[in-house]
Motif scaffolding. Structure first.
Motif, PDB file in Angstrom:
ATOM      1  N   VAL A  33       0.826  -1.336   0.115  1.00 23.71           N
ATOM      2  CA  VAL A  33      -0.107   0.109   0.080  1.00 23.71           C
ATOM      3  C   VAL A  33       0.712   1.139   0.044  1.00 23.71           C
ATOM      4  CG1 VAL A  33      -1.617   1.132   1.431  1.00 23.71           C
ATOM      5  CG2 VAL A  33      -2.094  -0.937   1.026  1.00 23.71           C
ATOM      6  N   LEU A  34       1.739   1.230   0.786  1.00 26.52           N
ATOM      7  CA  LEU A  34       2.673   2.458   0.902  1.00 26.52           C
ATOM      8  C   LEU A  34       3.496   2.682  -0.601  1.00 26.52           C
ATOM      9  CD1 LEU A  34       4.292   2.234   4.390  1.00 26.52           C
ATOM     10  CD2 LEU A  34       2.516   3.655   3.677  1.00 26.52           C
ATOM     11  N   SER A  35       3.744   1.455  -1.200  1.00 25.47           N
ATOM     12  CA  SER A  35       4.550   1.459  -2.442  1.00 25.47           C
ATOM     13  C   SER A  35       3.438   2.171  -3.505  1.00 25.47           C
ATOM     14  CB  SER A  35       5.065   0.173  -3.020  1.00 25.47           C
ATOM     15  OG  SER A  35       5.362   0.031  -4.220  1.00 25.47           O
ATOM     16  N   VAL A  36       2.396   1.726  -3.342  1.00 28.23           N
ATOM     17  CA  VAL A  36       1.318   2.176  -4.301  1.00 28.23           C
ATOM     18  C   VAL A  36       1.027   3.855  -3.936  1.00 28.23           C
ATOM     19  CG1 VAL A  36      -1.142   2.188  -4.752  1.00 28.23           C
ATOM     20  CG2 VAL A  36      -0.020   0.073  -4.638  1.00 28.23           C
ATOM     21  N   ILE A  37       1.104   4.104  -2.787  1.00 27.56           N
ATOM     22  CA  ILE A  37       0.894   5.574  -2.535  1.00 27.56           C
ATOM     23  C   ILE A  37       2.001   6.396  -3.102  1.00 27.56           C
ATOM     24  CG2 ILE A  37       0.808   7.414  -0.672  1.00 27.56           C
ATOM     25  CD1 ILE A  37      -0.858   5.215   1.169  1.00 27.56           C
ATOM     26  N   ALA A  38       3.120   5.859  -3.044  1.00 34.66           N
ATOM     27  CA  ALA A  38       4.454   6.565  -3.571  1.00 34.66           C
ATOM     28  C   ALA A  38       4.747   6.372  -5.121  1.00 34.66           C
ATOM     29  CB  ALA A  38       5.504   6.033  -2.650  1.00 34.66           C
ATOM     30  N   SER A  39       3.704   5.739  -5.732  1.00 37.47           N
ATOM     31  CA  SER A  39       4.018   5.345  -7.254  1.00 37.47           C
ATOM     32  C   SER A  39       3.706   6.571  -7.706  1.00 37.47           C
ATOM     33  CB  SER A  39       3.456   4.345  -7.414  1.00 37.47           C
ATOM     34  OG  SER A  39       1.936   4.415  -7.613  1.00 37.47           O
ATOM     35  N   GLN A  40       3.943   6.513  -9.088  1.00 31.27           N
ATOM     36  CA  GLN A  40       3.582   7.472 -10.131  1.00 31.27           C
ATOM     37  C   GLN A  40       2.351   7.047 -10.886  1.00 31.27           C
ATOM     38  OE1 GLN A  40       5.195  10.583 -10.382  1.00 31.27           O
ATOM     39  NE2 GLN A  40       6.540   9.723  -8.810  1.00 31.27           N
ATOM     40  N   GLN A  41       1.711   6.184 -10.355  1.00 36.65           N
ATOM     41  CA  GLN A  41       0.275   5.764 -10.960  1.00 36.65           C
ATOM     42  C   GLN A  41      -0.437   7.074 -10.922  1.00 36.65           C
ATOM     43  OE1 GLN A  41      -0.194   2.897 -12.480  1.00 36.65           O
ATOM     44  NE2 GLN A  41       1.784   1.910 -11.831  1.00 36.65           N
ATOM     45  N   VAL A  47      -6.239   4.005  -6.378  1.00 38.68           N
ATOM     46  CA  VAL A  47      -7.495   3.370  -6.073  1.00 38.68           C
ATOM     47  C   VAL A  47      -7.692   1.977  -6.213  1.00 38.68           C
ATOM     48  CG1 VAL A  47     -10.037   3.707  -5.955  1.00 38.68           C
ATOM     49  CG2 VAL A  47      -8.395   5.651  -5.619  1.00 38.68           C
ATOM     50  N   VAL A  48      -7.436   1.514  -7.600  1.00 38.58           N
ATOM     51  CA  VAL A  48      -7.788   0.283  -8.053  1.00 38.58           C
ATOM     52  C   VAL A  48      -6.877  -0.917  -7.294  1.00 38.58           C
ATOM     53  CG1 VAL A  48      -7.636  -1.333  -9.882  1.00 38.58           C
ATOM     54  CG2 VAL A  48      -8.789   0.909 -10.396  1.00 38.58           C
ATOM     55  N   TRP A  49      -5.550  -0.308  -7.360  1.00 40.03           N
ATOM     56  CA  TRP A  49      -4.475  -1.041  -6.667  1.00 40.03           C
ATOM     57  C   TRP A  49      -4.937  -1.172  -5.098  1.00 40.03           C
ATOM     58  CZ3 TRP A  49      -2.079  -4.847  -8.512  1.00 40.03           C
ATOM     59  CH2 TRP A  49      -1.563  -4.686  -9.793  1.00 40.03           C
ATOM     60  N   PHE A  50      -5.214  -0.108  -4.572  1.00 37.36           N
ATOM     61  CA  PHE A  50      -5.332  -0.135  -3.115  1.00 37.36           C
ATOM     62  C   PHE A  50      -6.485  -1.148  -2.641  1.00 37.36           C
ATOM     63  CE2 PHE A  50      -8.164   1.301   0.551  1.00 37.36           C
ATOM     64  CZ  PHE A  50      -7.134   1.154   1.668  1.00 37.36           C
ATOM     65  N   ARG A  69       4.126  -2.466 -10.398  1.00 39.43           N
ATOM     66  CA  ARG A  69       5.464  -1.708 -10.332  1.00 39.43           C
ATOM     67  C   ARG A  69       6.254  -2.045 -11.724  1.00 39.43           C
ATOM     68  NH1 ARG A  69       8.774  -1.962  -4.770  1.00 39.43           N
ATOM     69  NH2 ARG A  69      10.161  -0.936  -6.495  1.00 39.43           N
ATOM     70  N   ARG A  70       5.936  -2.895 -12.278  1.00 39.90           N
ATOM     71  CA  ARG A  70       6.746  -3.345 -13.775  1.00 39.90           C
ATOM     72  C   ARG A  70       6.151  -2.286 -14.547  1.00 39.90           C
ATOM     73  NH1 ARG A  70       6.057  -9.003 -16.051  1.00 39.90           N
ATOM     74  NH2 ARG A  70       7.025  -9.445 -14.187  1.00 39.90           N
ATOM     75  N   GLU A  71       4.827  -2.114 -14.535  1.00 43.45           N
ATOM     76  CA  GLU A  71       4.132  -1.083 -15.515  1.00 43.45           C
ATOM     77  C   GLU A  71       4.798   0.287 -15.181  1.00 43.45           C
ATOM     78  OE1 GLU A  71       0.057  -1.251 -14.998  1.00 43.45           O
ATOM     79  OE2 GLU A  71      -0.274  -3.187 -15.766  1.00 43.45           O
ATOM     80  N   GLN A  72       4.846   0.497 -13.857  1.00 45.24           N
ATOM     81  CA  GLN A  72       5.718   2.046 -13.684  1.00 45.24           C
ATOM     82  C   GLN A  72       7.154   2.150 -14.338  1.00 45.24           C
ATOM     83  OE1 GLN A  72       5.332   2.736  -9.468  1.00 45.24           O
ATOM     84  NE2 GLN A  72       6.741   4.454  -9.663  1.00 45.24           N
ATOM     85  N   ARG A  73       7.656   0.935 -14.106  1.00 39.90           N
ATOM     86  CA  ARG A  73       9.234   0.918 -14.425  1.00 39.90           C
ATOM     87  C   ARG A  73       9.278   1.180 -16.082  1.00 39.90           C
ATOM     88  NH1 ARG A  73      10.135  -2.988 -10.571  1.00 39.90           N
ATOM     89  NH2 ARG A  73       9.891  -4.809 -12.094  1.00 39.90           N
ATOM     90  N   ASN A  74       8.194   0.517 -16.558  1.00 36.33           N
ATOM     91  CA  ASN A  74       8.208   0.312 -18.073  1.00 36.33           C
ATOM     92  C   ASN A  74       7.801   2.004 -18.676  1.00 36.33           C
ATOM     93  OD1 ASN A  74       8.832  -2.187 -18.316  1.00 36.33           O
ATOM     94  ND2 ASN A  74       6.885  -2.740 -18.497  1.00 36.33           N
TER      95      ASN A  74
END
Length: 81
Positions: A33-41, A47-50, A69-74
């Motif tokens: 959850v913390l990683s989702v919040i800090a992501s660039q999504q 919200v979907v990931w949460f 996270r892979r989508e974010q890295r791409n």
């Protein structure tokens, strides 16, 4: 007598193991959850990931770390900076 003592020791070890697994399960979900919040999504994707992590903590967390996270890295492009 020895069988009863072994069963009690085994039950104690099993209980400690289950507690450790439960703690690890919660920690993985919290880190996800913390990683989702800090992501660039986008906010919608966050919200979907949460919701996915909340509804299915272990599966949602694993999916986030393997797919989200892979989508974010791409999407990251060092030439853009």
């Amino acid at each position: 007598m020895a069988a009863i003592q072994f069963a009690q020791v085994f039950a104690g070890v099993a209980a400690v193991g289950l507690i450790a697994l439960a703690i690890a399960h919660v920690l993985i979900a919290v880190v996800a959850v913390l990683s989702v919040i800090a992501s660039q999504q986008t906010l919608g994707m966050k919200v979907v990931w949460f919701l996915l992590i909340w509804a299915m903590p272990l599966i949602g967390s694993v999916l986030w770390f393997l797919v989200g996270r892979r989508e974010q890295r791409n999407q990251w492009n060092p030439a853009m900076q």
